[in-house]
Design a protein around this motif. Structure first.
Motif, PDB file in Angstrom:
ATOM      1  N   TYR A  49       0.834  -1.207   0.000  1.00  0.00           N
ATOM      2  CA  TYR A  49       0.000   0.000   0.000  1.00  0.00           C
ATOM      3  C   TYR A  49       0.866   1.255   0.000  1.00  0.00           C
ATOM      4  O   TYR A  49       0.561   2.230  -0.698  1.00  0.00           O
ATOM      5  N   SER A  96      -5.367  10.176  -9.662  1.00  0.00           N
ATOM      6  CA  SER A  96      -4.972   8.858  -9.159  1.00  0.00           C
ATOM      7  C   SER A  96      -4.845   8.832  -7.634  1.00  0.00           C
ATOM      8  O   SER A  96      -5.331   7.899  -6.984  1.00  0.00           O
ATOM      9  N   ILE A 103      -8.296   9.098  -5.780  1.00  0.00           N
ATOM     10  CA  ILE A 103      -9.016   7.823  -5.859  1.00  0.00           C
ATOM     11  C   ILE A 103      -8.381   6.814  -4.907  1.00  0.00           C
ATOM     12  O   ILE A 103      -9.085   6.055  -4.237  1.00  0.00           O
ATOM     13  N   PHE A 104      -7.059   6.802  -4.829  1.00  0.00           N
ATOM     14  CA  PHE A 104      -6.379   5.905  -3.893  1.00  0.00           C
ATOM     15  C   PHE A 104      -6.789   6.185  -2.452  1.00  0.00           C
ATOM     16  O   PHE A 104      -6.917   5.269  -1.641  1.00  0.00           O
ATOM     17  N   LEU A 132      -9.535   6.836  -1.316  1.00  0.00           N
ATOM     18  CA  LEU A 132     -10.795   6.171  -1.001  1.00  0.00           C
ATOM     19  C   LEU A 132     -10.567   4.836  -0.299  1.00  0.00           C
ATOM     20  O   LEU A 132     -11.469   4.311   0.342  1.00  0.00           O
ATOM     21  N   ALA A 133      -9.358   4.301  -0.388  1.00  0.00           N
ATOM     22  CA  ALA A 133      -9.034   3.039   0.293  1.00  0.00           C
ATOM     23  C   ALA A 133      -9.110   3.189   1.799  1.00  0.00           C
ATOM     24  O   ALA A 133      -9.286   2.196   2.510  1.00  0.00           O
ATOM     25  N   TRP A 171     -11.493   4.513   3.245  1.00  0.00           N
ATOM     26  CA  TRP A 171     -12.908   4.263   3.511  1.00  0.00           C
ATOM     27  C   TRP A 171     -13.293   2.832   3.152  1.00  0.00           C
ATOM     28  O   TRP A 171     -13.871   2.128   3.952  1.00  0.00           O
ATOM     29  N   ARG A 216     -11.631  -0.455   0.674  1.00  0.00           N
ATOM     30  CA  ARG A 216     -10.629  -0.961  -0.276  1.00  0.00           C
ATOM     31  C   ARG A 216     -11.256  -1.508  -1.552  1.00  0.00           C
ATOM     32  O   ARG A 216     -10.693  -1.386  -2.627  1.00  0.00           O
ATOM     33  N   ALA A 231     -12.127   1.441  -3.807  1.00  0.00           N
ATOM     34  CA  ALA A 231     -10.908   2.052  -4.329  1.00  0.00           C
ATOM     35  C   ALA A 231     -10.257   1.163  -5.383  1.00  0.00           C
ATOM     36  O   ALA A 231      -9.811   1.651  -6.422  1.00  0.00           O
ATOM     37  N   LEU A 242      -9.836   2.388  -9.190  1.00  0.00           N
ATOM     38  CA  LEU A 242      -8.500   2.572  -9.752  1.00  0.00           C
ATOM     39  C   LEU A 242      -8.351   1.845 -11.085  1.00  0.00           C
ATOM     40  O   LEU A 242      -7.724   2.364 -12.010  1.00  0.00           O
ATOM     41  N   ASN A 279      -1.376   0.149  -9.620  1.00  0.00           N
ATOM     42  CA  ASN A 279      -2.609  -0.639  -9.518  1.00  0.00           C
ATOM     43  C   ASN A 279      -2.305  -2.091  -9.177  1.00  0.00           C
ATOM     44  O   ASN A 279      -3.010  -2.708  -8.370  1.00  0.00           O
TER      45      ASN A 279
END
Length: 136
Positions: A21, A59, A62-63, A65-66, A68, A70, A73, A77, A113
């Motif tokens: 991560y 990018s 959006i990442f 959001l992980a 909140w 996974r 997200a 992605l 990704n």
């Protein structure tokens, strides 16, 4: 029972997923910072320019959001990777089909990704985890 040098397998999987991560986050952040710099030369005149700006800078948001969810997200992605590919194909005059891995931006997004996806697979707390927990 499988253990790795005194560390339980589930703890090793958790550390591995955190490292993956972190690597993905660094790549996404680098892409977004480069995109913020590139946006200065593109501007926001037309809808086309706004779409290019978004594909260069979205990018890392959006990442994030992980934090909140996974699953959301991860899905977004990969959708973003395809959308960015379509956007970059349509930039040329005339538009032409090209590989999504033909430039460094697409390559690094694909790599990040993949790292994030493998991190989700290693993460024990995720429903996508494909590795059984054998530490019990």
């Amino acid at each position: 029972m499988v253990v790795t040098q005194g560390i339980g397998m589930s703890k090793a999987r958790y550390i591995m997923s955190l490292l993956l991560y972190l690597l993905a986050a660094i790549i996404f952040l680098g892409q977004t910072l480069f995109g913020c710099f590139a946006v200065l030369g593109i501007g926001f005149d037309t809808l086309r320019a706004v779409l290019v700006d978004l594909s260069l800078t979205m990018s890392y948001p959006i990442f994030l959001l992980a934090l909140w969810n996974r699953k959301v997200a991860l899905s977004l992605l990969w959708i973003f990777f395809v959308a960015q590919w379509i956007d970059f194909c349509s930039v040329g005059v005339p538009p032409k089909l090209m590989s999504p891995l033909s430039d460094w931006h697409g390559q690094t997004l694909f790599l990040a990704n993949i790292l994030f996806t493998v991190g989700v697979v290693f993460d024990k707390r995720s429903r996508f985890s494909l590795i059984p927990d054998v530490s019990r």
